[in-house]
Design a protein around this motif. Structure first.
Motif, PDB file in Angstrom:
ATOM      1  N   ASN A 337       0.862  -1.185   0.000  1.00 24.85           N
ATOM      2  CA  ASN A 337       0.000   0.000   0.000  1.00 24.85           C
ATOM      3  C   ASN A 337       0.901   1.238   0.000  1.00 24.85           C
ATOM      4  N   TRP A 338       1.500   1.520  -1.146  1.00 25.14           N
ATOM      5  CA  TRP A 338       2.546   2.547  -1.232  1.00 25.14           C
ATOM      6  C   TRP A 338       2.014   3.960  -1.011  1.00 25.14           C
ATOM      7  N   GLY A 339       0.708   4.174  -1.177  1.00 25.45           N
ATOM      8  CA  GLY A 339       0.148   5.516  -0.939  1.00 25.45           C
ATOM      9  C   GLY A 339       0.438   5.978   0.480  1.00 25.45           C
ATOM     10  N   ARG A 340       0.487   5.020   1.422  1.00 30.80           N
ATOM     11  CA  ARG A 340       0.785   5.387   2.801  1.00 30.80           C
ATOM     12  C   ARG A 340       2.223   5.881   2.955  1.00 30.80           C
ATOM     13  N   VAL A 341       3.136   5.349   2.147  1.00 35.21           N
ATOM     14  CA  VAL A 341       4.524   5.840   2.169  1.00 35.21           C
ATOM     15  C   VAL A 341       4.556   7.277   1.666  1.00 35.21           C
ATOM     16  N   LEU A 342       3.839   7.535   0.576  1.00 33.59           N
ATOM     17  CA  LEU A 342       3.784   8.906   0.039  1.00 33.59           C
ATOM     18  C   LEU A 342       3.191   9.867   1.056  1.00 33.59           C
ATOM     19  N   ALA A 343       2.102   9.445   1.718  1.00 32.98           N
ATOM     20  CA  ALA A 343       1.459  10.311   2.722  1.00 32.98           C
ATOM     21  C   ALA A 343       2.415  10.597   3.875  1.00 32.98           C
ATOM     22  N   ALA A 344       3.174   9.593   4.293  1.00 31.53           N
ATOM     23  CA  ALA A 344       4.120   9.789   5.405  1.00 31.53           C
ATOM     24  C   ALA A 344       5.255  10.725   4.991  1.00 31.53           C
ATOM     25  N   ILE A 345       5.707  10.618   3.739  1.00 34.74           N
ATOM     26  CA  ILE A 345       6.752  11.529   3.250  1.00 34.74           C
ATOM     27  C   ILE A 345       6.213  12.954   3.232  1.00 34.74           C
ATOM     28  N   GLY A 346       5.005  13.114   2.737  1.00 40.00           N
ATOM     29  CA  GLY A 346       4.420  14.452   2.619  1.00 40.00           C
ATOM     30  C   GLY A 346       4.130  15.095   3.956  1.00 40.00           C
TER      31      GLY A 346
ATOM     32  N   PRO B 211      -5.468  15.267  11.871  1.00 35.75           N
ATOM     33  CA  PRO B 211      -5.748  16.455  11.074  1.00 35.75           C
ATOM     34  C   PRO B 211      -4.710  17.546  11.297  1.00 35.75           C
ATOM     35  N   SER B 212      -4.451  18.266  10.253  1.00 38.14           N
ATOM     36  CA  SER B 212      -3.446  19.302  10.300  1.00 38.14           C
ATOM     37  C   SER B 212      -4.042  20.529   9.624  1.00 38.14           C
ATOM     38  N   LEU B 213      -4.554  21.425  10.422  1.00 38.44           N
ATOM     39  CA  LEU B 213      -5.274  22.619   9.992  1.00 38.44           C
ATOM     40  C   LEU B 213      -6.656  22.251   9.481  1.00 38.44           C
ATOM     41  N   ALA B 214      -6.866  21.022   9.152  1.00 42.59           N
ATOM     42  CA  ALA B 214      -8.150  20.596   8.599  1.00 42.59           C
ATOM     43  C   ALA B 214      -8.267  19.113   8.901  1.00 42.59           C
ATOM     44  N   THR B 215      -9.248  18.468   8.342  1.00 43.09           N
ATOM     45  CA  THR B 215      -9.378  17.042   8.632  1.00 43.09           C
ATOM     46  C   THR B 215     -10.290  16.315   7.678  1.00 43.09           C
ATOM     47  N   MET B 216      -9.952  15.090   7.376  1.00 39.04           N
ATOM     48  CA  MET B 216     -10.939  14.197   6.812  1.00 39.04           C
ATOM     49  C   MET B 216     -11.806  14.922   5.772  1.00 39.04           C
ATOM     50  N   LEU B 217     -12.990  14.423   5.548  1.00 42.43           N
ATOM     51  CA  LEU B 217     -13.948  15.175   4.736  1.00 42.43           C
ATOM     52  C   LEU B 217     -15.064  15.650   5.643  1.00 42.43           C
ATOM     53  N   VAL B 218     -15.265  16.937   5.675  1.00 43.52           N
ATOM     54  CA  VAL B 218     -16.345  17.515   6.472  1.00 43.52           C
ATOM     55  C   VAL B 218     -17.002  18.607   5.639  1.00 43.52           C
ATOM     56  N   ILE B 252      -1.208  11.744   8.616  1.00 44.43           N
ATOM     57  CA  ILE B 252      -1.883  12.908   8.048  1.00 44.43           C
ATOM     58  C   ILE B 252      -2.324  12.592   6.631  1.00 44.43           C
ATOM     59  N   SER B 253      -3.599  12.647   6.394  1.00 47.16           N
ATOM     60  CA  SER B 253      -4.165  12.283   5.093  1.00 47.16           C
ATOM     61  C   SER B 253      -3.742  13.234   3.990  1.00 47.16           C
ATOM     62  N   THR B 254      -3.800  12.734   2.766  1.00 46.62           N
ATOM     63  CA  THR B 254      -3.541  13.559   1.580  1.00 46.62           C
ATOM     64  C   THR B 254      -4.799  14.287   1.120  1.00 46.62           C
ATOM     65  N   ASN B 255      -5.959  13.994   1.727  1.00 45.72           N
ATOM     66  CA  ASN B 255      -7.237  14.460   1.185  1.00 45.72           C
ATOM     67  C   ASN B 255      -8.075  15.312   2.132  1.00 45.72           C
ATOM     68  N   ASP B 256      -7.572  15.558   3.351  1.00 43.49           N
ATOM     69  CA  ASP B 256      -8.361  16.283   4.342  1.00 43.49           C
ATOM     70  C   ASP B 256      -8.949  17.589   3.802  1.00 43.49           C
TER      71      ASP B 256
END
Lengths: 419, 419
Positions: A337-346, B211-218, B252-256
């Protein structure tokens, strides 16, 4: 204040391990492999289960040079506060170590216990004919935080262990057993240099393992003829590139200590570069042993970040990935699940360009320029070793963090440790 | 660069929730509770299992004021990049949301998919009589990172969902179902103010939740008559004290994305303080719902740090404790292993005095001035809510982070999410 887990490694030279060609590494003897060292390990009754819990490492000399690095956790155990003080002299006769209790968060009484232990070691050694002061004795403890040690058992154990040590030259293995807590195997190594000198070491540590300038409990010994300055340099250079790059669970212990003692007993003068290479090799091997035996481990994982602007950037990002619970659970499940690696880098506190990131699992590219490549989800991660390489496309610096997966066994072990 | 998870909250005023006396909160209707909003949720075939996966929130006006906050992850999903751009106008007609795919790390093609989705929503709404441009449509996506969305299904779904929305005024609950991924229950709330205006909202999120300044989908809605500036202020103030202080797994999500849309349809003018209080109350409730339904949760934990020099210091330390795997596994085991809390505090990048730390579990003091108190290990943590309070003894600032335990269920769920 800077993140205490981030150290400036720019000035740490890469050791020239070619200097060790022909030398031999073994996983026996440990701290007693070099000439001039004795050790012992006994069951003093500190652990309720009767397993060995007290270890002594004794330097017969002629030299007594020593150095140490300690945890950067601001909450420091009493033995760390004591050993930090005595190491200022750069000279140690002995190290006494106990498992079965960390002697951390125990207040002034806990510090007095450490002091009394060093006094007891010094007076017992003196009565056996080696004049020793308490400031020549480092103390290390490991186990549960927040409980006083049973000092009657510790002090009786000190008398017994000095006696025990007098009986033989090879107590290194007994000592390595006596410092174990949740470790399942003792960790020892010895490097026998073709030039006739040696470096040995032992280590314990399986959880709360995210060393910061130092790690866990490690005692290293050498019989090389080297100055105290040289011992100190070699130790700091080696730990910065080995234990500091091991991160099992992101949790920084209150008791981490790494000691290097030199006896000079081989009478062989060794250059700084040779000593650096040998101490690095020994530390690197022990760090690998710690990773292999980490709590709940089912996968040994190396996170390498390449193409970074600086080595510190690479380290910070590699550590961010190594600590990410979602990356660690995915790898436990052999899930690419490489997307999690990208998210952790970001999410790391280093500026990156998402469109330049390239990632591979076990040598197979799974993401190029921030976008998945075909077949990315078919990579086989079923083996017990996983290599993750992330290239940032920003420069030439790189660094590797060794970590483990987040498994059911880790949760099981750590949800029932103190009770 | 600063840790992106740490935000300067010193200037965020504490909302005066006394302004809401007499108002009523419900967990029905959600985004369609305020006047002037319609919504719908359908199964468009994006999820392989046939569950609802497409939601639309539509603002009938008369006002179209809107604001949003987004993830600080540097790796941002295509819909985040799109919505960041269109929100610059502070005006939105609609929000289209899909589950079943995050559309993150999908390259320029992924961004084109988002653009095409906004175009389709705009043209369908226009053909139904509400002239809409694509820049008036925010897009949110959630699900697995790294896969392109099935655009044939998304675009067919857009036509269907606009039609569906025309049929009724209360599609809020359908929309809340359609944005679920690993959530087990939909999350909705509505505040009905005694003054005759309303604030509603819905949320999704169960993992990758820090969440970092924002979160998830709200998506939040209000029919209050307020300016775009006022909407923006209220949203930023509320998220800084609610979603920003929820941390399930440090990832920290990429989509929050958090959006607040105001229709002005109540025709009631509301002061900034009243709006702040209402938006805060709605966000606080939704944050609690997210915590309750977090992946693998068996304990809902509040980590409060008091006696800090600054609120930022308190937040950083509370977050360090909330993210510590050893603290989280101990609490999963109902084990009052408080030494791990001390170790996590000492590892945080904030200067503390170990000898001044006092900690309590569920109101029972377990450590005073850095030293354990008698009975510390007897505290009962068997319930499903645990309060940890750590006083630093350094000042008057405080902050709370909501988190969860680290359980077998969390490992199970996250070791088999993508495969």
């Amino acid at each position: 204040m800077k993140d205490p887990t981030v150290t400036d490694t720019q000035t740490v030279p890469v050791p020239d391990i070619d200097l060790l060609v022909g030398s031999r590494m073994t996983r026996r003897q440990g701290v007693t492999a070099p000439l001039g060292f004795r050790a012992a390990g006994i069951a003093a009754g500190i652990k309720a289960n009767g397993k060995p819990d007290l270890a002594l490492v004794f330097n017969e000399g002629p030299d007594l040079a020593a150095s140490a690095v300690f945890t950067r956790n601001q909450v420091k155990a009493a033995p760390v506060l004591w050993s930090q003080k005595v190491i200022e002299n750069r000279s140690l006769r002995a190290v006494i170590l106990n498992s079965g209790g960390a002697n951390a968060c125990t207040g002034p009484e806990g510090f007095q216990d450490t002091h009394a232990t060093a006094e007891a070691v010094a007076s017992t050694l003196s009565s056996w004919g080696t004049e020793t002061g308490p400031v020549e004795v480092a103390v290390c403890s490991t186990g549960l935080i927040g409980e006083r040690l049973p000092m009657d058992k510790v002090l009786a154990g000190v008398t017994e262990i000095v006696h025990e040590m007098g009986g033989g030259l090879e107590g290194g293995t007994d000592a390595a057993y006596a410092i174990m807590t949740t470790d399942t195997v003792p960790k020892q190594v010895a490097l026998h240099h073709t030039g006739g000198w040696n470096v040995g070491g032992m280590a314990k540590g399986a959880g709360m393992l995210a060393p910061s300038l130092a790690t866990m409990l490690v005692v290293l010994t050498t019989d090389a003829k080297v100055s105290a300055e040289s011992v100190d340099l070699a130790l700091r250079r080696a730990t910065a590139r080995t234990f500091d790059r091991l991160d099992v669970d992101g949790s920084i212990s209150t008791n981490d200590t790494v000691l290097l003692l030199s006896s000079g007993a081989s009478q062989i003068e060794v250059s700084q570069a040779e000593l650096d290479a040998a101490v690095f090799a020994v530390c690197d091997d022990l760090a690998g042993q710690l990773q292999n035996d980490a709590e709940g481990v089912t996968k040994r994982i190396a996170i390498t970040v390449t193409g970074a602007a600086t080595e510190d950037d690479a380290l910070v990002i590699a550590r961010s990935v190594a600590r990410d619970s979602l990356v660690k659970t995915a790898l436990f499940g052999s899930d690419p699940n490489w997307g999690r690696v990208l998210a952790a880098i970001g999410a790391a506190p280093v500026t990156i360009d998402p469109d330049r990131i390239t990632v591979s699992f076990n040598g197979s590219p799974i993401c190029r320029n921030g976008t998945g490549v075909p077949g990315a989800r078919d990579v086989d991660l079923s083996g017990d070793r996983i290599e993750v390489v992330a290239d940032l496309g920003l420069g030439n610096a790189e660094a590797t963090i060794r970590t483990t997966d987040l498994s059911h066994a880790y949760v099981e072990e750590n949800s029932a440790y103190s009770s």
